[in-house]
Design an enzyme around this catalytic site. Structure first.
Site, PDB file in Angstrom:
ATOM      1  N   ASP A  22       0.847  -1.194   0.000  1.00  0.00           N
ATOM      2  CA  ASP A  22       0.000   0.000   0.000  1.00  0.00           C
ATOM      3  C   ASP A  22       0.884   1.245   0.000  1.00  0.00           C
ATOM      4  O   ASP A  22       1.587   1.518   0.975  1.00  0.00           O
ATOM      5  CB  ASP A  22      -0.900  -0.025   1.235  1.00  0.00           C
ATOM      6  N   HIS A  31      -0.507   4.142  -0.136  1.00  0.00           N
ATOM      7  CA  HIS A  31      -1.339   4.981   0.742  1.00  0.00           C
ATOM      8  C   HIS A  31      -1.401   6.431   0.280  1.00  0.00           C
ATOM      9  O   HIS A  31      -1.663   7.332   1.090  1.00  0.00           O
ATOM     10  CB  HIS A  31      -0.809   4.906   2.182  1.00  0.00           C
ATOM     11  N   GLU A  74      -1.170  -0.650  -4.117  1.00  0.00           N
ATOM     12  CA  GLU A  74      -2.389   0.105  -3.813  1.00  0.00           C
ATOM     13  C   GLU A  74      -2.106   1.600  -3.760  1.00  0.00           C
ATOM     14  O   GLU A  74      -1.116   2.027  -3.170  1.00  0.00           O
ATOM     15  CB  GLU A  74      -2.944  -0.371  -2.470  1.00  0.00           C
ATOM     16  N   GLU A  77     -10.395   3.330  -2.359  1.00  0.00           N
ATOM     17  CA  GLU A  77     -10.974   3.542  -1.036  1.00  0.00           C
ATOM     18  C   GLU A  77     -11.408   4.991  -0.835  1.00  0.00           C
ATOM     19  O   GLU A  77     -12.230   5.280   0.035  1.00  0.00           O
ATOM     20  CB  GLU A  77      -9.993   3.139   0.066  1.00  0.00           C
ATOM     21  N   HIS A  86     -12.529  -2.626   0.299  1.00  0.00           N
ATOM     22  CA  HIS A  86     -11.769  -1.998   1.380  1.00  0.00           C
ATOM     23  C   HIS A  86     -12.550  -2.138   2.680  1.00  0.00           C
ATOM     24  O   HIS A  86     -13.740  -1.837   2.737  1.00  0.00           O
ATOM     25  CB  HIS A  86     -11.579  -0.520   1.029  1.00  0.00           C
TER      26      HIS A  86
END
Length: 382
Positions: A183, A185, A209, A235, A285
């Protein structure tokens, strides 16, 4: 049957639960939360009660449409999260009233259990190799980790090497077959993402991700052209209209809508169907609570392109309470061989321990994500 009231419960570690009561004695539960903005979402739910109280809970599609379109201003994390929890609770009521799990009301399951992954490490990756070994010993076949600490617009190769080193340590610890989701992020700017992804290629991540923030989606074309690693995001997208341009470009391999952020079961199923039409996988998610997970699994049951499911058991955010604490029968989520059973009871298939919810709601929470800064004092993406 008429809706008589909506009650929200702010419970540790960082969740918001919703109970919708009816005059038939049937209640439904949802999880309308936006992490770090739980009280704001609770206020939005309260505003939407004006329309719902006194209504028949059964026409869910119409309720969704009015709650979304009826206020003129629409969309975004707070509005869509409030609708999401309401929608989940209405589906829970419908399933309980008919004595059927939600997935049977949506056409019946295409699978009986769902592959899940487990989080390792914290906000800044640390001790990830040992944690990955522990998860493998518990039967998990996939893990996810934050791939890096904060990165600046143009950062050092030492930072890149450190990030790659964390992922390499996990790969060395668990072998070639364990799935590793990495991730980013949204912490990695476009200028550094290509370099980091190139260095990660030999480690064969399961997916990367949020290689860039969703608002910088135009960068995905260049990133996708430069790697064979599947790209995942979603997400921070909240509706089918948010996902439409992402899917149209063809640069994303896995979408990750959150049914507690993206309009609930009703909207997320439509997003999943859009993705399937574009040959894109679904990995919902869900670093949230048990009601959210139950809603996710009802969707996983009916979405053919559902590939793997996030879940929060043991995640670093769960301080004070964990995933199973609020259920009277936590065994409904039976983990085995890297899978979890899809609840088959009426509604969402779980029994919420309301007494314990009320007890913990008396403490509540005020969770906020960290605010990070670069060495020069400027803001850094968390």
């Amino acid at each position: 049957m008429k809706i008589t009231g909506l009650t929200t419960f702010l419970v540790p570690p960082r969740w918001l639960f919703l109970k919708i009561d009816t005059d038939a004695g049937i209640s439904g539960w949802g999880e309308p939360v936006l992490e770090g903005r739980a009280r704001t979402v609770a206020a939005m739910v309260e505003e939407l009660t004006d329309y719902l109280v006194g209504k028949d809970p059964s026409p869910i599609e119409d309720h969704w449409t009015v709650l979304y379109r009826g206020g003129f201003y629409r969309g975004g994390g707070v509005h869509m999260s409030a609708i999401a929890g309401i929608d989940q609770a209405l589906w829970d009521i419908k399933g309980k009233a008919l004595g059927q799990p939600v997935h049977k009301l949506l056409g019946g399951p295409v699978r009986r259990r769902m592959r899940v992954y487990s989080w390792i490490g914290g906000d800044r990756p640390a001790d990830t190799a040992a944690a990955a070994k522990e998860r493998a010993a518990l039967g998990f076949s996939a893990v996810k980790m934050n791939g890096t600490t904060e990165l600046d617009w143009i950062d050092s190769h030492a930072r890149i090497s450190a990030a790659v080193g964390h992922v390499a340590a996990v790969r060395d610890a668990v072998g070639p077959d364990m799935g590793i989701g990495v991730d980013f992020h949204g912490r990695v700017y476009r200028s550094m993402a290509k370099t980091l992804i190139r260095e990660l290629e030999p480690l064969k991540p399961m997916f990367i991700e949020e290689p860039v923030l969703s608002e910088n989606a135009e960068a995905l074309a260049e990133i996708a052209a430069a790697t064979t690693i599947p790209i995942a995001l979603g997400e921070r997208l909240y509706s089918r209209w948010d996902f439409k341009p992402i899917l149209a470009t063809g640069h994303v391999d896995i979408i990750q809508p959150d049914p507690s952020h993206a309009g609930g079961i009703t909207e997320t199923r439509k997003i999943a169907a859009m993705a399937e039409a574009h040959d894109v996988a679904l990995a919902l998610h869900c670093p949230l609570g048990p009601i959210a997970l139950a809603a996710n699994l009802q969707l996983d049951a009916v979405c053919h392109n559902a590939a793997i499911q996030e879940q929060s058991l043991g995640i670093h955010y769960n301080q004070g309470n964990d995933l199973l604490d609020y259920l009277t029968k936590p065994e409904v989520f039976r983990y085995e061989d890297g899978y979890v059973n899809i609840p088959d009871g009426p509604g969402l298939g779980i029994e919420v321990n309301e007494d314990y919810v009320r007890e913990r709601a008396a403490e509540g929470h005020r969770w906020r994500n960290p605010v990070w800064r670069h060495p020069d004092g400027s803001f850094a993406e968390w």
